[in-house]
Design an enzyme around this catalytic site. Sequence first.
Site, PDB file in Angstrom:
ATOM      1  CE  LYS A   1       1.701   8.287  16.441  1.00 21.41           C
ATOM      2  NZ  LYS A   1       1.131   7.050  16.708  1.00 21.41           N
TER       3      LYS A   1
ATOM      4  CG  ASP B   1       1.000   4.936   4.626  1.00 24.97           C
ATOM      5  OD1 ASP B   1       0.085   4.407   3.973  1.00 24.97           O
ATOM      6  OD2 ASP B   1       1.148   4.755   5.841  1.00 24.97           O
TER       7      ASP B   1
ATOM      8  CG  ASP C   1      -0.153   0.067   2.528  1.00 20.84           C
ATOM      9  OD1 ASP C   1       1.025  -0.351   2.545  1.00 20.84           O
ATOM     10  OD2 ASP C   1      -0.714   0.541   3.529  1.00 20.84           O
TER      11      ASP C   1
HETATM   12  P1  GTP Z   1      -5.227   0.125   8.325  1.00 20.05           P
HETATM   13  O1  GTP Z   1      -6.252  -0.850   8.856  1.00 20.05           O
HETATM   14  O2  GTP Z   1      -5.847   1.360   7.762  1.00 20.05           O
HETATM   15  O3  GTP Z   1      -4.119   0.399   9.297  1.00 20.05           O
HETATM   16  O4  GTP Z   1      -4.547  -0.581   7.082  1.00 20.05           O
HETATM   17  P2  GTP Z   1      -3.797  -1.988   6.910  1.00 20.05           P
HETATM   18  O5  GTP Z   1      -3.710  -2.748   8.195  1.00 20.05           O
HETATM   19  O6  GTP Z   1      -4.381  -2.665   5.741  1.00 20.05           O
HETATM   20  O7  GTP Z   1      -2.395  -1.500   6.452  1.00 20.05           O
HETATM   21  P3  GTP Z   1      -1.040  -1.253   7.219  1.00 20.05           P
HETATM   22  O8  GTP Z   1      -0.574   0.065   6.763  1.00 20.05           O
HETATM   23  O9  GTP Z   1      -1.149  -1.493   8.673  1.00 20.05           O
HETATM   24  O10 GTP Z   1      -0.189  -2.422   6.612  1.00 20.05           O
HETATM   25  C1  GTP Z   1       0.854  -2.257   5.697  1.00 20.05           C
HETATM   26  C2  GTP Z   1       0.737  -3.279   4.572  1.00 20.05           C
HETATM   27  O11 GTP Z   1       0.724  -4.595   5.099  1.00 20.05           O
HETATM   28  C3  GTP Z   1      -0.540  -3.126   3.754  1.00 20.05           C
HETATM   29  O12 GTP Z   1      -0.223  -3.313   2.382  1.00 20.05           O
HETATM   30  C4  GTP Z   1      -1.432  -4.239   4.255  1.00 20.05           C
HETATM   31  O13 GTP Z   1      -2.273  -4.755   3.218  1.00 20.05           O
HETATM   32  C5  GTP Z   1      -0.429  -5.288   4.695  1.00 20.05           C
HETATM   33  N1  GTP Z   1      -0.915  -6.027   5.863  1.00 20.05           N
HETATM   34  C6  GTP Z   1      -1.251  -5.531   7.080  1.00 20.05           C
HETATM   35  N2  GTP Z   1      -1.654  -6.537   7.881  1.00 20.05           N
HETATM   36  C7  GTP Z   1      -1.578  -7.673   7.151  1.00 20.05           C
HETATM   37  C8  GTP Z   1      -1.876  -9.055   7.432  1.00 20.05           C
HETATM   38  O14 GTP Z   1      -2.301  -9.436   8.521  1.00 20.05           O
HETATM   39  N3  GTP Z   1      -1.663  -9.945   6.411  1.00 20.05           N
HETATM   40  C9  GTP Z   1      -1.195  -9.559   5.194  1.00 20.05           C
HETATM   41  N4  GTP Z   1      -1.029 -10.497   4.257  1.00 20.05           N
HETATM   42  N5  GTP Z   1      -0.919  -8.281   4.902  1.00 20.05           N
HETATM   43  C10 GTP Z   1      -1.105  -7.344   5.873  1.00 20.05           C
END
Ligand code: GTP
Length: 344
Positions: free
Chosen positions: A158, A218, A107
């Site tokens: 932070k 991001d 992402d």
């Molecule tokens: P928020 O709920 O808005 O925080 O988004 P997110 O949890 O989808 O994204 P975050 O920025 O925390 O995660 C960074 C990247 O890791 C993103 O591309 C997510 O799709 C991926 N990601 C986060 N958690 C998982 C997980 O449990 N499994 C997998 N396969 N990918 C994950």
Amino acid sequence: MQALLLAGGLGTRLRPLTEHLPKPMAPVVNRPWLEHLLKHLRSQGLSDFVIAVKHNADIIRNHFGDGRRLGVTIAYSQEPELLGTAGAIKHAEPLLSADRFIVVNADIIHHVDLMPLLEFHRSSGAMVTIGLTEVEDPSQYGVVQQTPSGRILRFVEKPPRHEAPSNRINAGIYVMEKETLSWIPAGRAVSIERETFPLLIRKGLPVYGCAVRGYWLDMGTHDRYLALHRDALDGKIGLQLPYPMKAEGVWIGEDTHISSHAKLIPPVVIGRGTRVERGAVLGPYAVLGEGVTVQADSRCAHAVVLPGTRLEGNRVFRHAVVAPDFMVTTRLPGDLIRQGVMQP
Ligand code: GTP
């Protein structure tokens, strides 16, 4: 080299856009971001991908299949439940064939040259090298404290601006030795940022950080989602836009009908099959998806309109993400939040 793309998260901050869509599949100038990302990584010589999926996984599988259409190979690591950013890497272990691989948060909108990161990793002897990007205001992030050689001593969450040891943050791009996986417990959710990296550092293992150069953002929130579209239309991301440029800053897909009494203020993107009625004013920074209808005297600027949306006549759509069943407006009137943009 193999690349593991993390694409399974819920994307809660981008809801409702991500309710029925994995966040990395959110359209960026009318193409799923993950498609732009795969093409960018392919242009750097990567062709062997594992995508770690969970939330709305079928959308990713159905769009890319085995990767042949893009000239790459894709295997999928399907999690039974959300395992977090490190848990997802651990779960993909059986599909990771080499001793060293790249991990990318799918992402993150970036146009970064990965070769210097790989070179740094090789020469430093790191177990993990974390790509770092610089932000203007580190007080919203976890910043790193490093030795002069780049070894990471700690993450400071932070910090107040004047106390921050640096303005470098984790860019969500890593080079890893496979032995890293032995430090991630299997079968439960593990966060790489909050659990695994701090553990490795506490154990004195070689975790290094190396600044990556190039566009980085991001996309996780609506204001950033709009900001990245603005940057894309300004040519800052290096994305290939999907339609020909019909006039300076005006990209138009096929089969559109645009009234000669409508006004286009560049930059504007108008998706295939879209209809723009008389008196409509589009732009600047309007991105219309495919099959959109803009009714008479409607105005749309600094906005992303998703496919199939009908913009009602005589209304103003500004600083908004608009879909057939929702509209999210952002609070920011002028320049949208900027972060993590490093010039090459
Ligand atoms: P928020 O709920 O808005 O925080 O988004 P997110 O949890 O989808 O994204 P975050 O920025 O925390 O995660 C960074 C990247 O890791 C993103 O591309 C997510 O799709 C991926 N990601 C986060 N958690 C998982 C997980 O449990 N499994 C997998 N396969 N990918 C994950």
